[in-house]
Design an enzyme around this catalytic site. Structure first.
Site: not given
Ligand code: AMP
Length: 489
Positions: A14, A41, A113-114, A254
């Site tokens: 995210c 996200g 995030n994670g 990426y």
């Protein structure tokens, strides 16, 4: 906690954002920041804000551009805000997953995030303190643990310090409590998190591209294992765990935007280096180098530059279609791809084409791209992938937790080539990828390539150990140190 979840569903990769500064219109800055972080996200977005007394929140399923209307900002006053964009797996689109998680009574908001692949310590702790965990996902449990200490009267720094040992996993998190903004990161710093200054205040964001959008000046990264607490008096920093820096190398491959800085390196430059390394590893006779836009562009430029083969935009991307991979179902993904890419016939027809993309995950994209190029008249289609085969599932916040979905976990390079229908298929070697970053391999978590998981993955280790052994892609240019195959902590 007003967060509900139905399963042990992963919290996925995210974006988080936070801002605190006297006189700043924090929610609006968060909006622009989240817009710049949309690539991390696309399922939902949310902002929580405060003036230090009352907490406000707005969030919904959808893109940043659709979630917020002008009048929403009137409901988000204050000089402190945090924001979150969510990227979800299948079935994860419900509004109940939208972050930040907010507890209005405590004046506390949390965004993450994670992913915590092992929540066992958290579950025991929360259940022992009478908090039902059934309806909570990993982020909900982290927030509940911090909330437990806040309720006991601890200040936010103490509450996070005390809860931190319960968090087994990956987290770059932002928190509001009262008049404070806090940001903290796991000891490996698997997901990025950076700090900037803006008009006497501070901004934190998953990626530095969010700073540029709002005119904030990059200061430094939040260090692995570090917590920073920001209020109107400034910023204080504290190391909560011994750092063992291991950024997820897939951020370079990426995920991150090319204009972001990761551990001080411009992502665009590292991706060009991936292409240059590939050109040194593989000499292919061809007429044109074509990227899969947008993710393959920098590596294709690097490949073209180092090989001397002309670079051309032979596939055009419809700008109004967003990332196909993130769409939750296979049918939606397939439809999206056709709408997304279209070949430029004159560039492709009768040519020996080298097509460059950043990665192969399921193989769906490359199979369609190769067919598209042959349909457009290509004589040969040579696929170059600017990372090694993705052979192992990710448990640290990327949407590839199921090994059965990873083509390279099941097929050799030759079988994959056959499946996608290409004339040739080549992957950048592991050593080539590492060389391109300018850092040693030990600076990264590269679990999706080597099956080495630096943070405990609990019972999910079984999935990894069950995978068949595949030979690594050896670099033809550099000596490959014998890499251990699978290691799970
Ligand atoms: P696939 O069709 O499953 O092989 O998807 C590969 C494409 O998806 C690549 O071209 C990447 O640009 C993109 N991709 C790779 N990993 C991810 C990820 N974790 N989330 C979203 N997109 C990804």
């Amino acid at each position: 906690m007003p967060i509900a979840d139905t399963s042990d569903q992963l919290t996925e990769k995210c974006a988080v954002f936070g801002v605190c500064g006297t006189g700043l219109e924090a929610a609006r800055l968060a909006f622009y920041g989240l817009w710049a972080l949309q690539h991390r996200g696309q399922e939902s977005s949310g902002i929580a804000s405060t003036d230090g007394t009352e907490l406000h929140r707005h969030g919904a399923v959808g893109l940043v551009a659709n979630v917020y209307r002008e009048e929403d900002f009137e409901q988000l006053p204050g000089h402190i805000a945090i924001g979150h964009n969510r990227y979800s797996t299948s079935g994860g689109e419900e509004a109940s997953h939208v972050q930040p998680i907010a507890d209005y009574e405590l004046g506390f908001a949390f965004a993450h995030n994670g992913n915590l692949p092992d929540c066992s310590k958290l579950i025991v702790f929360l259940e022992n303190h009478g908090i039902d965990t059934k309806a909570l996902n990993d982020s909900g449990m982290m927030a509940a643990a911090i909330g437990y200490y806040l309720r006991k009267g601890d200040d936010v720094g103490t509450a996070i310090r005390k809860s931190y040992p319960l968090f087994t996993g990956v987290f770059s998190a932002v928190v509001i409590h009262g008049d404070k903004l806090v940001a903290f990161r796991d000891a490996c710093g698997i997901r990025p998190l950076s700090i900037a200054t803006l008009d006497g205040g501070y901004v934190v964001a998953s990626e530095t591209c969010a700073f540029d959008t709002i005119g904030a000046k990059f200061l430094r990264d939040v260090e692995p294992g570090e917590m920073v607490v920001i209020d109107k008096h400034g910023m204080t920093a504290e190391q909560l765990a011994t750092p063992d820096p291991k950024l997820d190398i897939f951020e370079f491959v990426y995920f991150a935007r090319p204009d972001s800085l990761l551990i001080g390196k411009r992502v665009n430059e590292v991706r060009k280096n991936f292409g240059r390394e590939m050109a040194h590893e593989y000499h292919i006779e061809a007429d044109v180098v074509v990227p899969v836009p947008d993710s393959g562009v920098p590596a294709a430029q690097g490949y073209a530059e180092a090989s001397g083969i002309p670079f051309e935009m032979g596939l055009i991307k419809n700008r109004y279609i967003h990332r196909t991979f993130i769409r939750p179902t296979a049918e939606l993904r397939a439809q999206d791809l056709k709408m997304k890419l279209n070949p430029v016939i004159e560039v492709i027809k009768d040519k020996r084409v080298i097509i460059v993309d950043d990665s192969i995950v399921r193989g769906t994209t490359q199979r369609k791209v190769v067919a598209m190029l042959f349909n457009a008249g290509a004589r040969e289609v040579h696929v170059m992938i600017s990372c090694p085969p993705v052979r192992y599932p990710d448990f640290y916040g990327i949407n590839t937790p199921d090994p059965s979905e990873l083509i390279s976990a099941r097929m050799s390079v030759e079988q994959t080539r056959e499946y996608i229908g290409a004339t040739s298929l080549n992957f950048l070697s592991f050593d080539g990828m590492i060389n391109a970053t300018g850092f040693p391999a030990s600076r990264f978590s590269s679990s999706c390539f080597d099956g080495i998981y630096p943070i405990a993955i609990g019972s999910r280790a079984k999935q990894v150990l069950a995978l068949p052994d595949m030979p690594p892609v050896e670099s033809k240019k550099v000596t490959t140190s014998q890499k251990p195959h699978v290691r799970v902590s």
